[in-house]
Write an enzyme that holds these catalytic residues in place. Structure first.
Site, PDB file in Angstrom:
ATOM      1  N   HIS A 273       0.848  -1.189   0.000  1.00 23.44           N
ATOM      2  CA  HIS A 273       0.000   0.000   0.000  1.00 23.44           C
ATOM      3  C   HIS A 273       0.883   1.239   0.000  1.00 23.44           C
ATOM      4  O   HIS A 273       1.940   1.236   0.625  1.00 23.44           O
ATOM      5  CB  HIS A 273      -0.913   0.012   1.241  1.00 23.44           C
ATOM      6  CG  HIS A 273      -2.096   0.889   1.060  1.00 23.44           C
ATOM      7  ND1 HIS A 273      -2.065   2.229   1.335  1.00 23.44           N
ATOM      8  CD2 HIS A 273      -3.333   0.613   0.587  1.00 23.44           C
ATOM      9  CE1 HIS A 273      -3.248   2.737   1.055  1.00 23.44           C
ATOM     10  NE2 HIS A 273      -4.038   1.790   0.592  1.00 23.44           N
ATOM     11  N   ASP A 324      -7.923  -5.534  -0.171  1.00 22.50           N
ATOM     12  CA  ASP A 324      -8.388  -6.436  -1.231  1.00 22.50           C
ATOM     13  C   ASP A 324      -8.093  -7.903  -0.954  1.00 22.50           C
ATOM     14  O   ASP A 324      -8.721  -8.779  -1.540  1.00 22.50           O
ATOM     15  CB  ASP A 324      -7.751  -6.045  -2.571  1.00 22.50           C
ATOM     16  CG  ASP A 324      -8.275  -4.709  -3.040  1.00 22.50           C
ATOM     17  OD1 ASP A 324      -9.495  -4.538  -3.031  1.00 22.50           O
ATOM     18  OD2 ASP A 324      -7.462  -3.835  -3.378  1.00 22.50           O
TER      19      ASP A 324
HETATM   20  N1  COA Z   1       4.001  -7.798  -4.374  1.00 26.49           N
HETATM   21  C1  COA Z   1       5.346  -7.833  -4.454  1.00 26.49           C
HETATM   22  N2  COA Z   1       6.125  -6.746  -4.276  1.00 26.49           N
HETATM   23  C2  COA Z   1       5.498  -5.599  -3.976  1.00 26.49           C
HETATM   24  C3  COA Z   1       4.117  -5.508  -3.853  1.00 26.49           C
HETATM   25  C4  COA Z   1       3.367  -6.665  -4.064  1.00 26.49           C
HETATM   26  N3  COA Z   1       2.034  -6.631  -3.976  1.00 26.49           N
HETATM   27  N4  COA Z   1       3.789  -4.234  -3.551  1.00 26.49           N
HETATM   28  C5  COA Z   1       4.930  -3.550  -3.487  1.00 26.49           C
HETATM   29  N5  COA Z   1       5.969  -4.371  -3.749  1.00 26.49           N
HETATM   30  C6  COA Z   1       7.376  -3.991  -3.786  1.00 26.49           C
HETATM   31  C7  COA Z   1       7.694  -3.395  -5.151  1.00 26.49           C
HETATM   32  O1  COA Z   1       8.099  -4.380  -6.061  1.00 26.49           O
HETATM   33  C8  COA Z   1       8.771  -2.418  -4.808  1.00 26.49           C
HETATM   34  O2  COA Z   1       9.972  -3.147  -4.623  1.00 26.49           O
HETATM   35  P1  COA Z   1      11.370  -2.552  -5.146  1.00 26.49           P
HETATM   36  O3  COA Z   1      11.573  -1.293  -4.352  1.00 26.49           O
HETATM   37  O4  COA Z   1      12.323  -3.653  -4.859  1.00 26.49           O
HETATM   38  O5  COA Z   1      11.170  -2.273  -6.609  1.00 26.49           O
HETATM   39  C9  COA Z   1       8.373  -1.882  -3.437  1.00 26.49           C
HETATM   40  O6  COA Z   1       7.582  -2.926  -2.853  1.00 26.49           O
HETATM   41  C10 COA Z   1       7.547  -0.613  -3.516  1.00 26.49           C
HETATM   42  O7  COA Z   1       6.411  -0.853  -4.374  1.00 26.49           O
HETATM   43  P2  COA Z   1       5.749   0.212  -5.313  1.00 26.49           P
HETATM   44  O8  COA Z   1       4.922  -0.475  -6.345  1.00 26.49           O
HETATM   45  O9  COA Z   1       6.755   1.193  -5.795  1.00 26.49           O
HETATM   46  O10 COA Z   1       4.815   0.940  -4.275  1.00 26.49           O
HETATM   47  P3  COA Z   1       3.677   1.951  -4.624  1.00 26.49           P
HETATM   48  O11 COA Z   1       3.442   2.747  -3.399  1.00 26.49           O
HETATM   49  O12 COA Z   1       3.932   2.685  -5.887  1.00 26.49           O
HETATM   50  O13 COA Z   1       2.435   1.000  -4.943  1.00 26.49           O
HETATM   51  C11 COA Z   1       0.678  -0.517  -4.723  1.00 26.49           C
HETATM   52  C12 COA Z   1       1.460   0.619  -4.041  1.00 26.49           C
HETATM   53  C13 COA Z   1      -0.575  -0.782  -3.924  1.00 26.49           C
HETATM   54  C14 COA Z   1       0.277  -0.087  -6.141  1.00 26.49           C
HETATM   55  C15 COA Z   1       1.572  -1.796  -4.783  1.00 26.49           C
HETATM   56  O14 COA Z   1       1.869  -2.223  -3.471  1.00 26.49           O
HETATM   57  C16 COA Z   1       0.913  -2.903  -5.580  1.00 26.49           C
HETATM   58  O15 COA Z   1       1.040  -2.917  -6.815  1.00 26.49           O
HETATM   59  N6  COA Z   1       0.233  -3.842  -4.900  1.00 26.49           N
HETATM   60  C17 COA Z   1      -0.490  -4.898  -5.600  1.00 26.49           C
HETATM   61  C18 COA Z   1      -1.823  -4.360  -6.127  1.00 26.49           C
HETATM   62  C19 COA Z   1      -2.811  -4.160  -5.031  1.00 26.49           C
HETATM   63  O16 COA Z   1      -3.022  -5.001  -4.180  1.00 26.49           O
HETATM   64  N7  COA Z   1      -3.490  -2.997  -5.101  1.00 26.49           N
HETATM   65  C20 COA Z   1      -4.530  -2.656  -4.149  1.00 26.49           C
HETATM   66  C21 COA Z   1      -4.125  -1.496  -3.312  1.00 26.49           C
HETATM   67  S1  COA Z   1      -5.313  -1.184  -2.037  1.00 26.49           S
END
Ligand code: COA
Length: 387
Positions: A273, A324
């Protein structure tokens, strides 16, 4: 001839440019507060735990539209207005009948809400009371659109809404063609409360941005549904369920399944998140609901796999589940198809989207940020045949 100049930019001069607007405060708002370190969520002064224990979804709608709880008379009035507003204009129902049965339910919901705008006054002149009336119209009709599409795509006639039940009961009734049990209606009501509002997430930002151009509420909610549909936002709950079903189909070990995906640099849906750095408080509540419902409905293996995945994500990546993750198994245990999960999220979050629309409209200024230009300047024009 002008000389082509590559724009040299020292990005360190622009500390305000955070990819994904990470950490940027875009608005002040009374609607909700999140403490991402503590795992705390508050809607308009009330903790999510307090609301989950005591409120109904309709009370939460009132809270988000008026920034206070309703008294009994106001709640009765709201319930009556919602009950009166549930049916759809015939052309919207015709659209649902005529669209492709293989359309994504979120796309049908988006188009249906957009079409509703053709049948109601969309001007801004009606002021705060008018805005609440529009919010009631949209919130009341969204479950009807979702249930009608699900029935029509399964060659069943849509079921007319009841005139004396709340949103949760009505939705399950219109979806299944029979009254839900008291427990099922209560579980759905609780899910609607948990998803109602969540700060400046992507779809709420969309709603406020559209409102700020003085466009109408139907347009704002249409845009917000489009934003919620994406798998990085509301679309994740459906992806979680698909992952669990894939594990079942492949007879895979859930821990190995997740490790393999992580090794391939894939994200595990339902985890991580932007704001929470600990377990999302909504996930805590949904976790116990998922356990209880999975046991009751004979899907305990899905719950056990979810727990195994949670532990693996914690030990491998130190990432916690979001709202979720456990909502997927809760809806599955209620017999709801995975591609409707994000629609259920929408029919709850519409309360927050419209609450933010009203808040923005009451103290509006056009939202118009800027972009840092990183392209070239003074390029010579090259005729198309010479490129
Ligand atoms: N699975 C595996 N790795 C994850 C992850 C996940 N669900 N969520 C974050 N990470 C990792 C990323 O790969 C990244 O690693 P890195 O620094 O080695 O590249 C790090 O954690 C930061 O993630 P990032 O995507 O940059 O964070 P964000 O703040 O931009 O994104 C979300 C937040 C929610 C978009 C992201 O956690 C995600 O894509 N989650 C899955 C989708 C989801 O469940 N969405 C519902 C949100 S309520």
């Amino acid at each position: 001839m002008a000389e082509s100049v590559k724009t040299e930019i020292d990005l360190s001069q622009y500390p305000h440019i955070n990819k994904g607007l990470d950490g940027i405060i875009a608005f002040s708002s009374r609607k909700s507060f999140i403490d991402g370190q503590k795992g705390e969520l508050i809607y308009d002064g009330y903790s999510i735990e307090t609301l989950a224990e005591n409120a109904t979804f309709e009370e939460v709608c009132f809270l988000l539209w008026h920034d206070r709880l309703p008294n009994q008379q106001e709640l009765d009035e709201l319930n009556k207005k919602m009950q009166k507003a549930r049916s759809l204009p015939e052309p919207v129902l015709q659209y649902i009948r005529n669209t492709s049965a293989s359309a994504e339910p979120m796309s049908v919901l988006r188009t249906g809400v957009s079409m509703l705008g053709d049948f109601y006054e969309t001007g801004k002149k009606n002021g705060p009371d008018g805005w609440v009336d529009k919010a009631i119209t949209i919130a009341a009709k969204m479950p009807t659109i979702i249930a009608a599409f699900d029935r029509i795509r399964n060659d069943k006639e849509p079921v007319s809404p009841l005139s004396d039940k709340n949103t949760a009961h009505n939705f399950l009734y219109m979806l299944n063609g029979e009254h839900p049990g008291e427990q099922a209606a209560k579980t759905m009501d609780l899910c609607l409360i948990l998803h109602a509002e969540h700060g400046m997430n992507a779809s709420t930002f969309t709603s406020r941005t559209i409102c700020a151009t003085e466009s109408d509420m139907f347009s704002a909610i249409t845009g917000a549904i489009g934003a919620l549909k994406g798998p990085l936002h509301g679309g994740a709950n459906q992806a979680v369920m698909n992952m669990l079903l894939e594990i079942e189909e492949q007879d895979a070990d859930p821990v190995e399944f997740v490790k393999e995906r992580l090794a391939n640099k894939e994200k595990i849906m339902g985890f991580g998140h932007r704001v929470y750095k600990t377990m999302d408080p909504r996930a805590r509540i949904l976790r116990s609901m998922s356990k209880q419902l999975s046991e009751e409905t004979g899907h305990v293996e899905l719950y056990n796999w979810s727990e195994a995945i949670l532990e693996t994500m914690k030990s491998e990546k130190n990432i916690d589940p979001n709202v979720d993750f456990f909502s997927a198994t809760v809806y599955y245990s209620m017999g709801i198809k995975p591609d409707l999960y994000t629609c259920i999220f929408s029919m709850s979050r519409v309360s927050g989207w419209t609450g933010h629309y009203i808040e923005q409209a009451e103290n509006n200024r056009l939202i118009r940020p800027r972009a840092l230009y990183i392209g070239e300047k003074n390029q010579d024009w090259v005729p198309v045949e010479e490129r």
